[in-house]
Design a protein around this motif. Structure first.
Motif, PDB file in Angstrom:
ATOM      1  N   ASN A  25      99.850 112.472  93.521  1.00 58.60           N
ATOM      2  CA  ASN A  25      98.871 111.449  93.903  1.00 58.60           C
ATOM      3  C   ASN A  25      98.365 110.669  92.700  1.00 58.60           C
ATOM      4  OD1 ASN A  25      97.962 111.310  96.896  1.00 58.60           O
ATOM      5  ND2 ASN A  25      98.313 113.480  96.531  1.00 58.60           N
ATOM      6  N   ILE A  26      98.288 111.330  91.541  1.00 63.10           N
ATOM      7  CA  ILE A  26      97.937 110.605  90.315  1.00 63.10           C
ATOM      8  C   ILE A  26      99.021 109.584  89.980  1.00 63.10           C
ATOM      9  CG2 ILE A  26      97.673 110.841  87.808  1.00 63.10           C
ATOM     10  CD1 ILE A  26      96.264 113.507  88.343  1.00 63.10           C
ATOM     11  N   LEU A  27     100.291 109.995  90.114  1.00 66.91           N
ATOM     12  CA  LEU A  27     101.399 109.066  89.882  1.00 66.91           C
ATOM     13  C   LEU A  27     101.352 107.898  90.859  1.00 66.91           C
ATOM     14  CD1 LEU A  27     104.416 111.475  89.248  1.00 66.91           C
ATOM     15  CD2 LEU A  27     103.406 109.886  87.602  1.00 66.91           C
ATOM     16  N   ALA A  28     101.100 108.202  92.145  1.00 72.07           N
ATOM     17  CA  ALA A  28     101.043 107.147  93.161  1.00 72.07           C
ATOM     18  C   ALA A  28      99.915 106.171  92.854  1.00 72.07           C
ATOM     19  CB  ALA A  28     100.838 107.762  94.543  1.00 72.07           C
ATOM     20  N   TYR A  29      98.760 106.699  92.467  1.00 75.38           N
ATOM     21  CA  TYR A  29      97.619 105.831  92.134  1.00 75.38           C
ATOM     22  C   TYR A  29      97.915 104.988  90.905  1.00 75.38           C
ATOM     23  CZ  TYR A  29      92.987 104.389  90.577  1.00 75.38           C
ATOM     24  OH  TYR A  29      91.916 103.650  90.158  1.00 75.38           O
ATOM     25  N   TRP A  44     105.805 107.784  96.512  1.00 76.77           N
ATOM     26  CA  TRP A  44     105.014 108.845  95.901  1.00 76.77           C
ATOM     27  C   TRP A  44     103.902 109.296  96.844  1.00 76.77           C
ATOM     28  CZ3 TRP A  44     106.976 111.590  92.356  1.00 76.77           C
ATOM     29  CH2 TRP A  44     107.752 111.062  91.315  1.00 76.77           C
ATOM     30  N   SER A  45     103.279 108.347  97.541  1.00 77.42           N
ATOM     31  CA  SER A  45     102.197 108.686  98.472  1.00 77.42           C
ATOM     32  C   SER A  45     102.709 109.571  99.598  1.00 77.42           C
ATOM     33  CB  SER A  45     101.574 107.409  99.047  1.00 77.42           C
ATOM     34  OG  SER A  45     101.000 106.625  98.027  1.00 77.42           O
ATOM     35  N   ARG A  99     108.228 105.340  87.537  1.00 77.20           N
ATOM     36  CA  ARG A  99     109.155 104.269  87.915  1.00 77.20           C
ATOM     37  C   ARG A  99     110.332 104.763  88.752  1.00 77.20           C
ATOM     38  NH1 ARG A  99     108.268 102.285  82.478  1.00 77.20           N
ATOM     39  NH2 ARG A  99     110.224 103.245  81.801  1.00 77.20           N
ATOM     40  N   LEU A 100     110.462 106.067  88.897  1.00 74.95           N
ATOM     41  CA  LEU A 100     111.587 106.598  89.672  1.00 74.95           C
ATOM     42  C   LEU A 100     111.503 106.208  91.142  1.00 74.95           C
ATOM     43  CD1 LEU A 100     111.871 110.191  88.160  1.00 74.95           C
ATOM     44  CD2 LEU A 100     113.321 108.213  87.675  1.00 74.95           C
ATOM     45  N   MET A 101     110.268 105.996  91.621  1.00 79.62           N
ATOM     46  CA  MET A 101     110.069 105.633  93.025  1.00 79.62           C
ATOM     47  C   MET A 101     108.892 104.676  93.143  1.00 79.62           C
ATOM     48  SD  MET A 101     110.645 109.150  95.200  1.00 79.62           S
ATOM     49  CE  MET A 101     109.510 110.095  94.188  1.00 79.62           C
ATOM     50  N   PRO A 102     108.865 103.864  94.207  1.00 81.32           N
ATOM     51  CA  PRO A 102     107.718 102.979  94.428  1.00 81.32           C
ATOM     52  C   PRO A 102     106.480 103.772  94.813  1.00 81.32           C
ATOM     53  CG  PRO A 102     109.266 102.840  96.261  1.00 81.32           C
ATOM     54  CD  PRO A 102     109.930 103.663  95.200  1.00 81.32           C
ATOM     55  N   PRO A 103     105.274 103.179  94.676  1.00 79.28           N
ATOM     56  CA  PRO A 103     104.025 103.894  94.987  1.00 79.28           C
ATOM     57  C   PRO A 103     103.995 104.477  96.387  1.00 79.28           C
ATOM     58  CG  PRO A 103     103.552 101.829  93.849  1.00 79.28           C
ATOM     59  CD  PRO A 103     105.023 101.833  94.147  1.00 79.28           C
TER      60      PRO A 103
END
Length: 253
Positions: free
Chosen positions: A171-175, A126-127, A119-123
């Motif tokens: 990338n796991i976080l972004a996904y 993160w990408s 939640r610290l950053m939008p997807p």
């Protein structure tokens, strides 16, 4: 060319009119005309597109009207677009505290921490960071294979390995965050109360009644079936309750 110019001119001609809908909605809300505010905020979403602010304001207007289910639904939609917004999260928690049902799900420590970090950053952010670390990994590989000297090659090897691991984690976080933002398996109960059934039909007797849910409760959709004129959803309510609910009683976030 003329068609493109016409579309551009039409867009800029209608833009102030459309933006005026938001101003009208804000004015209606500040004047305690919450029915008008709901209508105008909904119109703004239809005409201008979804945004966290518009869903948040629509949720506030619904709450003022006592529509807990609609308020929670719109706060949830707003939070998907802006997961770091504390005002949205606080209002969602506050309205959830007003609901009848107290539904708790067990989440692992790792899952909870992953959500908190995600939640610290939008997807999209993160990408982008994931791409940066991937590029750094490639640079590390180049240094390892083509670098002069043992120390330089060690820096390339270990640096590239570290950035590769970070690239995978990010990338796991972004996904994960993108999946949550676009998930269509979460829904809110919109009616005052509904009896969930052990079978995909209206309970015929007490033995077919699974549990009673009230407005604002959140359910997780597993599958659906349409045995007749109405669609029924097989849903998880919490870690130990699973039953069928009619589509007319819920709205997907």
């Amino acid at each position: 060319m003329k068609k493109i110019l016409f579309l551009i001119l039409t867009f800029f001609t209608l833009l102030p009119v459309r933006a005026g809908v938001v101003a009208e909605a804000d004015s209606a809300y500040l004047s305690d005309k919450y029915d008008d505010a709901v209508r105008l905020y909904s119109q703004a979403i239809d005409e201008l597109g979804p945004s966290a602010e518009r869903y948040y304001n629509l949720g506030n207007a619904h709450y003022r009207l006592g529509n807990l289910g609609a308020a929670i639904l719109n706060y949830e939609r707003a939070l998907r677009l802006d997961p770091n917004n504390n005002d949205i999260r606080e209002n969602l928690d506050f309205v959830n505290s007003k609901t009848v049902d107290r539904i708790e799900t067990q989440e692992s420590f790792v899952g909870a921490m992953t959500d908190k970090v995600g939640r610290l950053m939008p997807p999209n952010a993160w990408s982008i960071i994931g791409i940066v670390f991937f590029v750094l990994t490639l640079i590390g590989a180049v240094i390892y294979f083509f670098g002069q000297g043992v120390m330089i090659r060690k820096v390339g090897f270990f640096g590239g390995g570290l950035t590769l691991m970070l690239c995978v984690v990010i990338n796991i976080l972004a996904y994960r965050e993108a999946s949550k933002a676009t998930a269509d398996n979460e829904a809110i109960v919109m009616v005052k109360s509904v009896n969930l059934s052990t079978t995909p039909r209206t309970p015929m007797n007490r033995s077919e009644e699974a549990l009673l849910l009230h407005e604002g409760a959140k359910v997780y959709i597993l599958t659906s079936i349409t045995p007749g004129d109405e669609t029924w959803y097989d849903v998880m309510v919490d870690d130990s309750h699973r039953a069928w609910i009619p589509a007319s009683a819920i709205e997907i976030i």
